[in-house]
Design an enzyme around this catalytic site. Structure first.
Site, PDB file in Angstrom:
ATOM      1  N   ARG A  27       0.813  -1.223   0.000  1.00  0.00           N
ATOM      2  CA  ARG A  27       0.000   0.000   0.000  1.00  0.00           C
ATOM      3  C   ARG A  27       0.840   1.264   0.000  1.00  0.00           C
ATOM      4  O   ARG A  27       0.354   2.356  -0.250  1.00  0.00           O
ATOM      5  CB  ARG A  27      -0.862   0.034   1.255  1.00  0.00           C
ATOM      6  CG  ARG A  27      -1.908  -1.011   1.275  1.00  0.00           C
ATOM      7  CD  ARG A  27      -3.042  -0.494   0.487  1.00  0.00           C
ATOM      8  NE  ARG A  27      -4.055  -1.486   0.322  1.00  0.00           N
ATOM      9  CZ  ARG A  27      -5.304  -1.184   0.061  1.00  0.00           C
ATOM     10  NH1 ARG A  27      -5.658   0.052  -0.017  1.00  0.00           N
ATOM     11  NH2 ARG A  27      -6.170  -2.114  -0.136  1.00  0.00           N
ATOM     12  N   ASN A 101      -4.448   7.896   6.873  1.00  0.00           N
ATOM     13  CA  ASN A 101      -4.444   7.778   5.410  1.00  0.00           C
ATOM     14  C   ASN A 101      -5.332   8.883   4.863  1.00  0.00           C
ATOM     15  O   ASN A 101      -6.382   9.149   5.454  1.00  0.00           O
ATOM     16  CB  ASN A 101      -5.068   6.458   4.954  1.00  0.00           C
ATOM     17  CG  ASN A 101      -4.185   5.281   5.249  1.00  0.00           C
ATOM     18  OD1 ASN A 101      -3.076   5.440   5.728  1.00  0.00           O
ATOM     19  ND2 ASN A 101      -4.705   4.098   4.967  1.00  0.00           N
ATOM     20  N   GLY A 102      -4.964   9.428   3.723  1.00  0.00           N
ATOM     21  CA  GLY A 102      -5.794  10.473   3.123  1.00  0.00           C
ATOM     22  C   GLY A 102      -5.038  11.786   3.101  1.00  0.00           C
ATOM     23  O   GLY A 102      -3.820  11.823   3.310  1.00  0.00           O
ATOM     24  N   GLU A 482      -1.980  -1.632 -22.184  1.00  0.00           N
ATOM     25  CA  GLU A 482      -1.751  -2.315 -20.921  1.00  0.00           C
ATOM     26  C   GLU A 482      -0.329  -2.896 -20.858  1.00  0.00           C
ATOM     27  O   GLU A 482       0.340  -2.818 -19.831  1.00  0.00           O
ATOM     28  CB  GLU A 482      -2.819  -3.405 -20.737  1.00  0.00           C
ATOM     29  CG  GLU A 482      -2.652  -4.302 -19.534  1.00  0.00           C
ATOM     30  CD  GLU A 482      -2.627  -3.569 -18.195  1.00  0.00           C
ATOM     31  OE1 GLU A 482      -2.906  -2.355 -18.154  1.00  0.00           O
ATOM     32  OE2 GLU A 482      -2.282  -4.203 -17.196  1.00  0.00           O
ATOM     33  N   LYS A 486       2.445  -1.923 -18.081  1.00  0.00           N
ATOM     34  CA  LYS A 486       3.114  -2.921 -17.237  1.00  0.00           C
ATOM     35  C   LYS A 486       4.620  -2.709 -17.280  1.00  0.00           C
ATOM     36  O   LYS A 486       5.290  -2.716 -16.257  1.00  0.00           O
ATOM     37  CB  LYS A 486       2.823  -4.346 -17.695  1.00  0.00           C
ATOM     38  CG  LYS A 486       1.527  -4.998 -17.354  1.00  0.00           C
ATOM     39  CD  LYS A 486       1.215  -5.189 -15.906  1.00  0.00           C
ATOM     40  CE  LYS A 486       0.667  -3.938 -15.335  1.00  0.00           C
ATOM     41  NZ  LYS A 486      -0.718  -3.757 -15.133  1.00  0.00           N
ATOM     42  N   LYS A 604      -0.251   0.424  -4.213  1.00  0.00           N
ATOM     43  CA  LYS A 604      -1.497  -0.210  -4.622  1.00  0.00           C
ATOM     44  C   LYS A 604      -2.638   0.611  -4.046  1.00  0.00           C
ATOM     45  O   LYS A 604      -2.552   1.086  -2.916  1.00  0.00           O
ATOM     46  CB  LYS A 604      -1.519  -1.617  -4.033  1.00  0.00           C
ATOM     47  CG  LYS A 604      -2.554  -2.519  -4.618  1.00  0.00           C
ATOM     48  CD  LYS A 604      -1.998  -3.247  -5.812  1.00  0.00           C
ATOM     49  CE  LYS A 604      -2.996  -4.211  -6.414  1.00  0.00           C
ATOM     50  NZ  LYS A 604      -2.651  -4.466  -7.820  1.00  0.00           N
TER      51      LYS A 604
END
Ligand code: F6R
Length: 609
Positions: A27, A101-102, A482, A486, A604
């Site tokens: 994260r 968070n935020g 895509e 990647k 993520k």
């Protein structure tokens, strides 16, 4: 983006907090920290910039005692990745500790006000203002101090707060950033993501915006913003502990690429009906008449999910004959396009927490449109706030670069196209044929994965190149985008995707012997046209890495390198064609020594705007 774990129980908090952070490290991974509390005046703060490993190392010398604490893994928004900017942040005299968070949008004004009042700041973060404000509002009741503080904050937050002077309590609050409460026996948890709690408890309560919660070892409560108790239902996390490990693979990304035959099976399970030659979705929650009336569909998403949406546009237009528009969620949320009332908006998001996509869902609902979601994470904000939706059932995706979610999204959109088509003009015969073709996919993807060794060989040949083009037409154009995404996100090589024929309108100037073109040249309706585009690249001495249909010796003879995939109908080609591109990106990144699962600057689930 950023991960939060909180614990109140009878076990030592430190290993539980670190274990949870380990699951959330994807994260955000530029710093990590925790604080535990052992009683009045006794808070034990440990934080380090860098990966979680740096914090673990620090804890080896200075363990944090106690059975209650909060922790955080950071993706920097305000201020660089330093020890001082790592969370938790403390109020004056360490009376209160906060992880967040935020983004607090009015932090600057709040900070200036606090500084004028004599408060000393120790970090560049927006979070520190929350710590000082809660500290100033605290008179022994932490819950009340948080309640008084929240109305002062403008922006988004998932918060966890502790105080050594209210030592049995962890308080959480949510506005725009996810927070879940984990229910155990004699212990309770807080986390920004249910995945952090797998292995500790399967029972979670998803907080809604403007809710506040309190956990102690023995109790948990959810409140509204006035601190009136709210009844909340407990949900089961459907992921198992082994879903979150690497399963013997070197990286989560590689594991997730190899899981695709199974994740596609899960996406189809119980959804394809031979009797009706159609697809069904339990959670869609929409009267078929309403879907029949749809005159237009807007697909909205970000990043890889946006590319899946682009494939969805081709699928729905071909099989359901409904006009589709694909919008970046970040644009859609602020645009004011004329949308008539028979428009259905479908948001696509793996995490279900992407801030822009969530905002697009809210905007669409506000305008009164039927708003559906295609999400992977059960109970996520986008899933809960939409009128109905379809889960991918792909299991946790932990590698920051999305792989298995993309193929599940595309297959789900193909099933949705079948469903919409069968509500309209698509014949039972056509429906039955599509079902058979989709059912064959998992085995075909298993066969496609056999190109791994070839992808590694090609990667070794081109890993030193600094720029790549990805070219494809029709269904394969979004796959070109895509593939380029990647490669660039995990190997940091420059890569651009184009519709193959568009190349001659400018990008062709880039072609030279050091700029490989990854050419999606599968057999299909416009194969010959794509071959002419391939010739144009060759004529300019550009190396061509072709993705071609197994046995296509013509492409093999023209390309410098070829990665073969099984023959499938055009509309399913994105699913097989993307696999070698995922593997190519993976191997190039590995050869270049990049951290595949945690690429620089990324995280993520982008929960900030
Ligand atoms: C790329 C990637 C991102 C996400 C994007 C949307 O590999 O993972 O581009 O696709 O941030 O995320 P979700 O699908 O969670 O809304």
């Amino acid at each position: 983006m950023c991960g939060i774990v909180g614990y109140a129980g009878r076990r030592e908090a430190e290993p539980i907090l670190v274990g949870g952070l380990r699951r959330l490290e994807y994260r955000g991974y530029d710093s990590a920290g925790l604080v535990t509390v052992t009683g009045p005046g006794a808070a034990h703060l440990r934080k380090r910039s860098g990966r979680l490993a740096a914090l673990v190392e620090h804890l080896r010398d200075r363990p944090a005692p106690g059975c209650l604490g909060i922790s955080h893994t950071r993706w920097a928004t305000h201020g660089p990745a330093t020890d001082a900017n790592a969370h938790p942040h403390l109020s004056a005299c360490g009376r209160v500790a906060v992880v967040h968070n935020g983004v607090i949008e009015n932090y600057d004004a709040l900070k200036r006000h606090l500084i004028a009042d004599g408060v000393a700041f120790h970090s560049d973060t927006d979070t520190e203002v929350i710590a000082h404000l809660v500290g100033r509002n605290f008179d022994g009741d932490l819950l009340e101090a948080v309640r008084r503080t929240l109305p002062l904050l403008k922006g988004t937050y998932g918060l966890a707060v502790v105080s050594p002077d209210d030592p049995d309590t962890v308080v959480g609050a949510r506005l725009g950033s996810p927070l879940v409460l984990g229910v155990g026996a004699g212990e309770h948890f807080l986390a920004s993501d249910p995945g952090a709690l797998v292995g500790y408890t399967q029972d979670v309560v998803y907080l809604q915006d403007h809710q506040v919660c309190r956990i102690t070892a023995d109790d948990w409560d959810i409140f509204d913003r006035e601190l009136s108790k709210v009844t909340a239902s407990v949900h089961q996390i459907e992921w198992a502990e082994e879903d979150t490990d690497k399963g013997g693979f070197e990286h989560h990304m590689l594991k997730e690429i190899h899981e695709q035959p199974e994740t596609l099976e899960s996406a189809m399970r119980g959804r394809l009906s031979d009797a009706e030659a159609s697809a069904h979705f339990g959670g869609l929650n929409v009267d078929p008449q309403q879907l029949r009336r749809a005159k237009r569909i807007i697909l909205t998403a970000c990043g890889t999910s946006y590319h899946a949406a682009q494939v969805g546009e081709y699928l729905i237009e071909e099989f359901a004959q409904i006009p589709v528009e694909v919008e970046y969620a970040s644009e859609f949320r602020y645009r004011n396009p004329p949308i008539d009332h028979d428009t259905v908006v479908i948001a696509i998001s793996q995490s279900g927490e992407t801030a822009d996509t969530l905002a697009a869902v809210r905007e669409s609902k506000r305008k009164g449109h039927l708003t559906l979601a295609v999400c992977n994470v059960v109970g996520s904000s986008i899933a809960r706030e939409s009128d109905g939706g379809i889960y991918l059932h792909a299991g946790p995706e932990i590698g920051v670069a999305s792989t298995k979610a993309f193929t599940s999204q595309v297959l789900t959109l193909a099933m949705l196209a079948l469903h919409l088509g069968r509500l309209r003009h698509l014949s039972a015969l056509q429906g039955a044929r599509m079902i058979a073709e989709m059912r064959a996919l998992p085995d075909l993807i298993r066969r496609t994965l056999a190109c791994d060794a070839d992808a590694r060989r090609v990667a070794e040949k081109y890993a030193g190149c600094t720029s790549f083009l990805y070219l494809g037409r029709q269904y394969l154009y979004p796959v070109a985008l895509e593939g380029a995404l990647k490669l660039k996100e995990i190997s940091y090589a420059h890569a651009e995707g184009y519709p193959a024929a568009e190349m001659k309108h400018g990008p062709i100037a880039l072609i030279d012997p050091n700029t490989p073109s990854v050419f999606l040249a599968l057999k299909g309706a416009i194969h010959e046209k794509a071959m002419s585009n391939l010739e144009e690249v060759k004529a300019r001495r550009g190396p061509v890495i072709a993705v071609a249909t197994a046995g296509d010796e013509v492409v093999a003879a023209k390309a410098d390198d070829v990665l073969f995939v099984p023959d499938v109908p055009d509309y399913l080609q994105p699913l097989v064609a993307v696999v070698p591109l995922q593997l190519l990106a993976y191997h190039v990144a590995r050869i270049r020594g990049c951290d595949v699962d945690k690429p620089r600057n990324l995280a993520k689930s982008v929960t900030v705007e």
